[in-house]
Design a protein around this motif. Sequence first.
Motif, PDB file in Angstrom:
ATOM      1  N   GLN A   1      44.603  29.744  37.890  1.00 57.97           N
ATOM      2  CA  GLN A   1      45.143  31.015  38.380  1.00 57.97           C
ATOM      3  C   GLN A   1      44.179  32.176  38.164  1.00 57.97           C
ATOM      4  O   GLN A   1      44.460  33.294  38.597  1.00 57.97           O
ATOM      5  CB  GLN A   1      46.465  31.332  37.661  1.00 57.97           C
ATOM      6  CG  GLN A   1      47.586  30.357  37.986  1.00 57.97           C
ATOM      7  CD  GLN A   1      48.825  30.661  37.171  1.00 57.97           C
ATOM      8  OE1 GLN A   1      48.744  30.946  35.989  1.00 57.97           O
ATOM      9  NE2 GLN A   1      49.982  30.581  37.805  1.00 57.97           N
TER      10      GLN A   1
ATOM     11  N   GLU B   1      35.827  34.793  42.090  1.00 59.09           N
ATOM     12  CA  GLU B   1      36.437  33.459  41.974  1.00 59.09           C
ATOM     13  C   GLU B   1      35.397  32.424  41.571  1.00 59.09           C
ATOM     14  O   GLU B   1      35.662  31.535  40.769  1.00 59.09           O
ATOM     15  CB  GLU B   1      37.047  33.040  43.318  1.00 59.09           C
ATOM     16  CG  GLU B   1      38.228  33.865  43.720  1.00 59.09           C
ATOM     17  CD  GLU B   1      38.724  33.476  45.101  1.00 59.09           C
ATOM     18  OE1 GLU B   1      38.350  32.398  45.597  1.00 59.09           O
ATOM     19  OE2 GLU B   1      39.479  34.258  45.686  1.00 59.09           O
TER      20      GLU B   1
ATOM     21  N   ASN C   1      41.809  33.537  46.749  1.00 59.11           N
ATOM     22  CA  ASN C   1      42.187  32.435  45.858  1.00 59.11           C
ATOM     23  C   ASN C   1      41.769  31.097  46.477  1.00 59.11           C
ATOM     24  O   ASN C   1      42.532  30.142  46.514  1.00 59.11           O
ATOM     25  CB  ASN C   1      43.691  32.448  45.557  1.00 59.11           C
ATOM     26  CG  ASN C   1      44.026  31.568  44.377  1.00 59.11           C
ATOM     27  OD1 ASN C   1      43.143  31.244  43.577  1.00 59.11           O
ATOM     28  ND2 ASN C   1      45.267  31.170  44.254  1.00 59.11           N
TER      29      ASN C   1
ATOM     30  N   THR D   1      42.885  34.441  41.109  1.00 62.15           N
ATOM     31  CA  THR D   1      43.712  35.506  41.694  1.00 62.15           C
ATOM     32  C   THR D   1      43.450  36.827  41.001  1.00 62.15           C
ATOM     33  O   THR D   1      43.495  37.888  41.622  1.00 62.15           O
ATOM     34  CB  THR D   1      45.212  35.151  41.573  1.00 62.15           C
ATOM     35  OG1 THR D   1      45.508  34.953  40.203  1.00 62.15           O
ATOM     36  CG2 THR D   1      45.556  33.919  42.359  1.00 62.15           C
TER      37      THR D   1
END
Lengths: 152, 402
Positions: free
Chosen positions: B95, B112, B189, B98
Amino acid sequence: MLPDATVLNRILSDAGVTARVEETTLGIVAHVPCEMAVEALSALRGSDLDFHMLLDMLGADTGEGIEITYHLRSLSRDEDVFVKTEVAYDAALRSVWNLFPSALAPERETAELLGIKLDGHPNPKRLLTTDGVAALLRKSVAVRSAEEVRAR
Amino acid sequence: MTDARDIVTSVGELASEGTHDPGMPPAGIRRIPSGVDGLSTEHLIINMGPQHPSTHGVLRVIVEVDGEEVVAAESTLGYLHRGIEKLAETRRFDQLGTLMDRGDYVSGIHGEQAAALAVEKLMEIEVPSKARWIRSLMAELTRIASHLVWYGTFGLDTGAMGQFLYAMRDREAILDILEAVSGQRMMFNYVRPGGVVADLPVGIEAKIIAFCDGFDGYLEEHHALLGGNEIFQHRVKGVGVIDREMALAFGLSGANLRAAGVGFDVRRERPYDAYSELEFDVPIGTRGDAWDRYMVRMEEMRQSVRMVRQAIAGMPEGEHTAKVPKVIRVPAGEVYASVESSRGETAVHMVTDGGTSPVRYHYRGPSLFAVQLLEEILPGHLLADVVMMIGSLDIMLGEADR
């Protein structure tokens, strides 16, 4: 990419710093006592290894105190070294801005978010939060406030 | 009687000549008392921001001016602080991307990548070559999209208008491609530990090549429209000089550092993903002024197009992700993973204890270091150049405040 640990040890001991140099998953890490951190950084900056750039600086709550990590880089040799030191919860961190001006903002951030005092900084104000906000990155501060938990 | 010209000179002496004086705090926080010159004129304190169209986000700069000249400046941060580093301590490792998207929200893929590389380094995951190539392809498209935002708004900061509209036209085309691949226009994401979340959709290669073919010509037009404008050249040439010493002292990275003549690019010096297999040049400047920063970024866009074409031509066959458990447990350790984002060296410094979330998650944003340089570089400049300087450093406040 990794500096020679024995050379690092020699530079630090020549400067009168008792250091423990080890290789971890992070890279080459030099652990130095809190009161000698400035001397250690100064010695590394002035040495042949040419650590002229403080790339980053951060603090972490280890449960026993605040662990400060300085990330130095030598562009001429393309090597990184991490200098770590422990500061007690109620102690003050000595500013290294006159060695590395890039520490000015990260030091303010570390001091406010981890709740330690800052010594010798030219502008030791809060950087990100307003007065009265808790030291957010301390493990004792919950992510959600009691009100938020009740509202869920 | 003080001659008017003497006052100009005395202000000029305060000017930062682009060299950092070791042992002195940044000129901006050496507060100069009002009325120090011969005429005892009062200095005016002007507040810019946080809601100012030229502060690129929510930055507040308090400038002290003597007439038109800035004598002191202080930047105030924190208006976008969302506690990303604290929130990360309660997130699973898959996660984290995000949160990184919402840090530097104009070049999300790069954040990311940093988060995924950090996890992969500690878990020693071998990422399939197709995933690495897709990541680099997406990263270079994102870099062009981000540089186009900078190009458009930098023109606005210097008083031009048209280039912004053309930049947004091209950026839209890239965002359409990124949306077709990841399903999102900004908060992707898409890059996850082990690879990317989905393979490239069928037929996207033709769309990307069509964009590249058009953009080659558009880039020439962009440069002619803004860089060829004499007014723009007068505004930026020789202004805001950041020399090598100052850039290193203040921890600059990315195009700002390369414009100062330091050829450090994470993609080349510490290759990650597919960059060791892609061919590209790293442009560097000589003077470190705002013009050099402009030229370096324009050339970077050209190099990014070059890499996008190579990535499409050489895209390997295979899986788009490695086998990664649903709930990722990262072995205890500490790791530093950096990528070259649109703004410089974006990195994740993470401490783990073997659990499902990091114990300490630190996000190094290059913009924080660029923002603090403002206090050193602004004194001596004209008030009108303040917005130009902020624009030329390509600051992203979401990443400075985190």
